[in-house]
Design a protein around this motif. Structure first.
Motif, PDB file in Angstrom:
ATOM      1  N   ARG A  50     116.267  61.509  -8.115  1.00  9.60           N
ATOM      2  CA  ARG A  50     116.338  61.815  -8.910  1.00  9.60           C
ATOM      3  C   ARG A  50     117.878  61.986  -9.282  1.00  9.60           C
ATOM      4  O   ARG A  50     119.198  61.817  -9.324  1.00  9.60           O
ATOM      5  CB  ARG A  50     115.734  62.255  -9.909  1.00  9.60           C
ATOM      6  CG  ARG A  50     114.599  62.231  -9.560  1.00  9.60           C
ATOM      7  CD  ARG A  50     113.170  63.041  -9.891  1.00  9.60           C
ATOM      8  NE  ARG A  50     113.892  63.071 -11.550  1.00  9.60           N
ATOM      9  CZ  ARG A  50     112.860  61.746 -12.606  1.00  9.60           C
ATOM     10  NH1 ARG A  50     111.393  61.496 -11.239  1.00  9.60           N
ATOM     11  NH2 ARG A  50     112.381  62.642 -13.853  1.00  9.60           N
TER      12      ARG A  50
ATOM     13  N   THR B 164     111.654  64.934 -18.005  1.00 10.71           N
ATOM     14  CA  THR B 164     110.364  65.316 -17.476  1.00 10.71           C
ATOM     15  C   THR B 164     110.393  64.683 -16.587  1.00 10.71           C
ATOM     16  O   THR B 164     110.708  63.593 -15.677  1.00 10.71           O
ATOM     17  CB  THR B 164     109.227  64.854 -18.428  1.00 10.71           C
ATOM     18  OG1 THR B 164     109.087  63.875 -18.409  1.00 10.71           O
ATOM     19  CG2 THR B 164     109.206  65.537 -19.733  1.00 10.71           C
ATOM     20  N   ALA B 165     109.103  66.101 -15.485  1.00  8.94           N
ATOM     21  CA  ALA B 165     108.876  64.938 -13.924  1.00  8.94           C
ATOM     22  C   ALA B 165     108.241  63.760 -13.550  1.00  8.94           C
ATOM     23  O   ALA B 165     108.648  63.396 -12.872  1.00  8.94           O
ATOM     24  CB  ALA B 165     108.109  66.352 -13.300  1.00  8.94           C
TER      25      ALA B 165
ATOM     26  N   PRO C  49     113.341  57.863 -12.480  1.00  7.76           N
ATOM     27  CA  PRO C  49     114.105  59.152 -12.245  1.00  7.76           C
ATOM     28  C   PRO C  49     115.432  58.118 -13.124  1.00  7.76           C
ATOM     29  O   PRO C  49     116.521  59.515 -13.084  1.00  7.76           O
ATOM     30  CB  PRO C  49     114.141  58.168 -10.864  1.00  7.76           C
ATOM     31  CG  PRO C  49     113.126  58.070 -10.730  1.00  7.76           C
ATOM     32  CD  PRO C  49     111.885  57.792 -12.058  1.00  7.76           C
TER      33      PRO C  49
ATOM     34  N   SER D 138     117.070  60.880 -15.096  1.00  7.09           N
ATOM     35  CA  SER D 138     117.480  62.323 -14.586  1.00  7.09           C
ATOM     36  C   SER D 138     118.912  61.145 -13.349  1.00  7.09           C
ATOM     37  O   SER D 138     120.048  62.630 -14.410  1.00  7.09           O
ATOM     38  CB  SER D 138     117.266  62.646 -13.926  1.00  7.09           C
ATOM     39  OG  SER D 138     115.638  63.093 -13.743  1.00  7.09           O
TER      40      SER D 138
ATOM     41  N   THR E  29     114.704  69.541 -15.876  1.00  8.94           N
ATOM     42  CA  THR E  29     113.433  68.693 -15.613  1.00  8.94           C
ATOM     43  C   THR E  29     112.369  69.795 -16.215  1.00  8.94           C
ATOM     44  O   THR E  29     112.010  70.595 -15.100  1.00  8.94           O
ATOM     45  CB  THR E  29     113.074  67.955 -14.175  1.00  8.94           C
ATOM     46  OG1 THR E  29     114.808  67.485 -13.571  1.00  8.94           O
ATOM     47  CG2 THR E  29     112.571  67.006 -14.496  1.00  8.94           C
TER      48      THR E  29
ATOM     49  N   TYR F 114     108.319  70.803 -16.112  1.00  7.06           N
ATOM     50  CA  TYR F 114     107.291  69.873 -15.347  1.00  7.06           C
ATOM     51  C   TYR F 114     105.701  69.844 -15.485  1.00  7.06           C
ATOM     52  O   TYR F 114     105.628  70.596 -16.326  1.00  7.06           O
ATOM     53  CB  TYR F 114     106.819  71.016 -13.417  1.00  7.06           C
ATOM     54  CG  TYR F 114     107.952  69.919 -12.224  1.00  7.06           C
ATOM     55  CD1 TYR F 114     109.511  70.597 -12.445  1.00  7.06           C
ATOM     56  CD2 TYR F 114     107.787  69.633 -11.308  1.00  7.06           C
ATOM     57  CE1 TYR F 114     110.282  70.026 -11.366  1.00  7.06           C
ATOM     58  CE2 TYR F 114     109.093  68.767 -10.385  1.00  7.06           C
ATOM     59  CZ  TYR F 114     110.369  69.407 -10.818  1.00  7.06           C
ATOM     60  OH  TYR F 114     111.122  68.596  -9.961  1.00  7.06           O
TER      61      TYR F 114
ATOM     62  N   PRO G 196     109.780  63.084  -8.846  1.00 13.72           N
ATOM     63  CA  PRO G 196     109.005  63.793  -7.466  1.00 13.72           C
ATOM     64  C   PRO G 196     107.420  64.063  -7.070  1.00 13.72           C
ATOM     65  O   PRO G 196     107.245  63.311  -8.332  1.00 13.72           O
ATOM     66  CB  PRO G 196     109.017  65.406  -7.809  1.00 13.72           C
ATOM     67  CG  PRO G 196     109.105  65.158  -9.229  1.00 13.72           C
ATOM     68  CD  PRO G 196     109.833  63.871  -9.408  1.00 13.72           C
TER      69      PRO G 196
ATOM     70  N   LEU H  75     104.771  64.338  -7.298  1.00 15.53           N
ATOM     71  CA  LEU H  75     103.576  65.256  -7.802  1.00 15.53           C
ATOM     72  C   LEU H  75     101.978  64.876  -7.543  1.00 15.53           C
ATOM     73  O   LEU H  75     101.282  65.767  -7.194  1.00 15.53           O
ATOM     74  CB  LEU H  75     103.432  66.204  -8.970  1.00 15.53           C
ATOM     75  CG  LEU H  75     105.507  66.285  -9.682  1.00 15.53           C
ATOM     76  CD1 LEU H  75     105.078  66.389 -10.685  1.00 15.53           C
ATOM     77  CD2 LEU H  75     105.492  67.818  -8.529  1.00 15.53           C
TER      78      LEU H  75
END
Lengths: 445, 525
Positions: free
Chosen positions: A317, B185-186, B190, B193, B205, B207, B439, B441
């Motif tokens: 990211r 936000t996660a 990407p 970010s 970020t 979650y 990520p 998650l």
């Protein structure tokens, strides 16, 4: 299907998902649809008929997007539905795409003389900007020196990637003077401006003005003396006759692959590339997808995959190396086809033809009264200076002769007065050049 | 439903093409270049003396030497070893909206091949009209934004451009040094970010709440401050969950002085349903190569079309297409502009395809695109959730355009995880699916997106393959673990890809490493 999902209508689905006050309660106010393919064709072609193309007009515009001949095989492969409509599949479904990418990297690696090449980025501007940021990450330094004779729009892109002054990661961009007699970098100016804070020196060969940087090696040596990277932007179509950047000290090479078998598409044919040394220090900072060859469970079989995928923003990211995403990968495949068609002889011959035709054109234009050619060492593009008339007036006159005159650089490079950049490629015939000269003669009267 | 007989017997093309660097023979040629006329040669002599001696190429590049039929055959065979969306049921690549692009659009694209972007405006009226109308007639109504730019070459570059606009706005207000944080936000892509980070912003970020799948308003309130430059989020997120509080989000960010940028990469199932303006965003972007049907080109060329509210229009990259009532113009005279993002003014063919597609749809058609996509997604959801081993994290039943499922249960029951399943589905003629960006998650993720292109039969087939492979995982896991079996190749050795001694991005590097370290098995053919 509605019954299967337990809904009576689709509106009910939206009611379950999106709050009432956010939902549009009326039909959108859009033009009437043309669902018939034939009606649509008439409509769109009606609009497109207002364009005039470089097939109808004689074109001398280049400056970042060039008119080269595109072999029919390149078009055929670029229209293959498998390549055109694929996207982000993995090697097991898309081996052919991955192998084509690897072959693109391999052949471009031969042209630039470097062991690492990535999947294309958007264009030359982005590739130069990425390369500069790469150099800055390698050394942690925050200054770059850029040759005066790079394309202004490319410089504007670079400055955006180097961040605004207020940002902690801002990279200062200094501009290097060039020698007025041949367009090369002023080495004294370089030696004055370079410091131990300089991350990289960036120059182009040929430059935006078409000039050849004959002392590339000395520029790279000065950069290296200060621990800076030497970054060279190149036009790959020149590399059959011009030395590969690795031979004069480049650590990172970049440029645009559009000349390699890709149509201009009004600027849609651009695709940047970034090549570098095969050294972990460089590879881990490379921002693009890098396709590596590997082996498989079956003896004698090649496989391909992403090298150091954890570099990318898909994994890291905001800690990724710039970002990865949709760029211009289809053009990598087309460029691969082009380089394979050309071979070493073809790439040399096309470079020679461009040299001969562009120099012939410059010679012929220099005979026109009121016209002068400030630089005589160049590849493909050259500056044409006009006396007594503005480029704007001249280009307007040329348009009446069905000629697109060169790119007006009078405000970008006021030091050359009323001037423009003419691009002459292998496609221009002696007759085309004669037509331009005669039209200019008529214009300059 | 899932018996083997219902699934197609399939085997990928397996041509065993050598690397082109090993093909051909000295002296073969694929194309002859245009003649240099005698009068040119006579007039100026041989070409070499035009290049300074220091800059002449001394050693020819080691390109392969092949005749045209052999080059063509090689790349046709490689194309056959690639699954485009036109060849397969490409539901698996979620977040990508693998929709059909009508072939007639390619006819239009060919007509732009010989246009130079610097031609006199008067000779580009056709493409300028397309660009102007696509923004003013379509994107404006769809998004509620006022002015548009097509300069970004993809979604990430569009987010970068929006980040630059946010930066320029705060700089003009003298606040940029203070306002250097972007909130995302996660489950946003990407690039929300990475692109602002490239523009120099610090990224915060948020979650997701374990129940709703999106971050709480309290989390957002805790994150905003006088340092907040802006909000950059995808909605619906990559889980297919639409954040119903999104208008509250923009209010909270606006209250502290930030701007809000809506990532509409996942907009396919909300066209004509809800817009950036409805949620009070200041700017947004669409992927024309996803939502608006331009083909993806195996990772581009694409176009991330950005739209901004009138108040921010002065910051758009130059040039902007304008219309004076008679003629279309390229306006470069915009002093507050962020300048250039991409050379010239964008991927014209991509905008052209998007315009043609939208014209073929109209208002009802675009709304139907959204509705069918949403219906397809719910239908596929119903099918997949009856498969043992497949679960749907987060307690939100209805998802908009896609769902991020988990094979965690399959993995714990059988040892077979998502990467194994992904290799195996290729054996049934499907494109591999998209798992997840970071990520991770959702454990053992996969993210299908059955957009409007796909029929009920397509969705049935796709879900049957997933069912079949999950059944195999329980009954005969070895066949999944060792997959693929019907693909072009067998399992690749991935460890080499991260090993500096063995990775090779070019044939020259491969040959060098093979020669240097004779003992390393890089497996010569």
């Amino acid at each position: 299907m509605l019954a299967e999902i337990g809904a009576t209508n689709i509106e009910q689905l939206y009611k379950e998902m999106i709050p009432d006050r956010l939902r549009l309660k009326r039909p959108m106010n859009l033009p009437n649809a043309l669902p018939s393919e034939y009606d649509l064709m008439k409509h769109v072609q009606g609009i497109l008929s207002h364009n005039r193309t470089c097939e109808e007009f004689l074109n001398f515009l280049g400056s970042g997007c060039w008119q080269h001949y595109v072999p029919a095989v390149c078009d055929h492969v670029s229209q293959r539905s498998e390549f055109l409509t694929s996207y982000a599949g993995e090697t097991y479904s898309d081996l052919g795409r991955y192998q084509s990418f690897f072959e693109f990297q391999s052949m471009l690696g031969e042209l630039v003389g470097m062991d690492v090449v990535g999947i294309p980025t958007y264009d030359w501007g982005a590739s130069a900007a990425n390369a500069i940021r790469m150099a800055s990450r390698i050394s942690g330094r925050k200054q770059v020196l850029i040759s005066r004779n790079v394309s202004p729009q490319r410089l504007a892109i670079i400055r955006n990637f180097c961040q605004q002054n207020e940002m902690p990661g801002h990279i200062k961009t200094g501009v290097l003077n060039s020698n007025l007699e041949d367009g090369t970098i002023d080495l004294d100016d370089l030696k004055t401006k370079i410091t131990k804070e300089t991350a990289a020196v960036y120059f182009e060969n040929p430059s935006y003005l078409g000039t050849i940087e004959g002392r590339g090696n000395e520029v790279s040596e000065v950069a290296h003396d200060y621990g800076a990277e030497s970054i060279v932007g190149v036009d790959p179509i020149s590399l059959g006759v011009l030395a590969p950047p690795s031979e004069y000290g480049a650590d990172i090479a970049c440029g645009d692959i559009q000349p390699l078998g890709i149509h201009m598409f009004c600027g849609g044919g651009l695709g940047g590339f970034i090549a570098c040394r095969d050294d972990e220090k460089y590879v881990v900072q490379h921002p693009s997808f890098l396709i590596s060859i590997t082996d498989t469970e079956r003896a004698g079989e090649f496989g391909f995959g992403h090298c150091k995928f954890d570099r990318t923003s898909f994994v890291g990211r905001e800690k990724g190396k710039d970002w990865t995403g949709t760029t211009a990968a289809l053009w990598a495949i087309v460029a691969a086809v082009f380089m394979a068609l050309m071979g070493p002889e073809g790439i040399r011959e096309i470079g020679e033809a461009i040299l001969q035709k562009s120099h012939y054109a410059a010679k012929r234009l220099s005979e026109v009264r009121g016209v002068s050619i400030p630089f005589n060492v160049f590849f493909k593009e050259f500056v044409v200076s006009f006396h007594a008339k503005t480029v704007q007036d001249i280009n307007r006159e040329l348009l009446k002769h069905n000629i697109f005159g060169g790119k007006d650089i009078s405000s970008e490079f006021p030091e050359f007065g009323q001037s423009s950049i003419y691009s002459v490629t292998e496609m221009h015939s002696a007759q085309d050049i004669e037509k331009l000269a005669r039209s200019l003669e008529a214009t300059m009267k | 439903m899932s018996s083997w007989s219902e699934l197609k017997r399939y085997h990928a093309a397996e041509w065993h093409e050598p690397i082109i660097m090993e093909m051909g023979r000295v002296g073969e040629r694929g194309i002859i270049i245009p003649e240099v006329e005698e009068e040119i040669k006579r007039s100026i002599g041989p070409p070499n003396h035009f290049v300074p001696a220091t800059m002449r190429r001394r050693v020819p590049p080691k390109l392969p030497q092949l005749a045209q039929p052999q080059v063509l055959r090689h790349y046709l065979r490689l194309s056959q070893q690639t699954l485009g969306m036109e060849e397969t049921i490409d539901i698996g690549l979620g977040t990508c909206t693998m929709k059909y692009s009508p072939k007639v659009n390619e006819e239009f694209v060919r007509q732009t091949a010989h246009l130079h972007p610097l031609q006199d405006e008067a000779t580009l009226q056709g493409v300028l009209e397309i660009m102007y109308k696509f923004g003013k007639l379509f994107l404006k109504e769809i998004s509620g934004m006022d002015e548009f730019s097509y300069q970004p070459g993809g979604g990430s570059e569009a987010v970068f451009t929006n980040a630059l606009i946010i930066g320029e706005y705060h700089e003009m207000n003298g606040e940029l040094a203070e306002r250097n944080e972007i909130i995302t936000t996660a489950f946003s892509h990407p690039c929300d970010s990475a692109a602002p980070a490239t523009a120099g912003f610090k990224v915060v970020t948020l979650y997701p709440d374990p129940n709703t799948g999106y971050p709480t308003l309290d989390a957002l309130k805790a994150a905003v401050s006088k340092h907040t430059a802006g909000l950059m989020v995808t909605n619906p997120e990559d889980t297919g969950i639409f954040n119903p509080e999104i208008a509250e989000w923009t209010r909270i960010v606006h209250e502290v002085g930030g701007l809000c940028a809506y990532d509409q990469a996942n907009a396919n199932a909300i066209l004509g349903v809800t817009s950036a303006r409805d949620a009070d965003f200041d700017m947004c972007f669409f992927n024309l190569h996803k939502t608006f049907s331009s083909p993806h080109g195996g990772e581009g060329p694409g176009c991330g079309a950005i739209g901004v509210k009138e108040e921010l229009a002065s910051f758009l990259p130059v040039p902007v297409v304008t219309f004076d009532g008679t003629k279309y113009h390229l306006d470069y005279n915009r002093p507050s502009s962020v300048g250039k993002i991409r050379e010239f003014y964008g991927n014209v063919p991509v905008v052209l395809r998007a315009y043609a597609w939208a014209m073929s749809m109209g208002s009802d058609g675009l709304r139907e695109v959204a509705e069918i996509s949403a219906l397809n997604n719910s239908y596929l959801d119903k099918k997949l959730l009856t498969i043992q081993g497949v679960t749907k994290p987060y307690g939100v039943k209805r998802r908009v355009d896609q769902v991020r499922y988990s094979l965690e249960r399959l993995k714990s029951d059988t040892g077979i995880g998502t990467h194994d399943v992904n290799r195996r589905i290729v054996d049934f003629g499907l494109q591999s699916y998209f798992t997840s960006h970071a990520p991770l998650l959702v454990p053992e993720p996969f993210t299908p997106e059955p957009c409007e292109t796909y029929s009920k039969a397509d969705i049935d087939y796709w879900s049957s393959v997933i069912r079949k492979v999950c059944e195999e995982a329980y009954e005969n896991p070895e066949i999944v673990r060792t997959a693929p079996h019907n693909s072009t190749i067998s399992q690749i050795h991935e460890t080499h890809l991260d090993d500096p001694a063995r990775w090779a991005m070019t044939w020259r590097a491969y040959v060098r490493k093979r020669t240097e370290s004779g003992k390393i098995k890089v497996n010569p053919p």
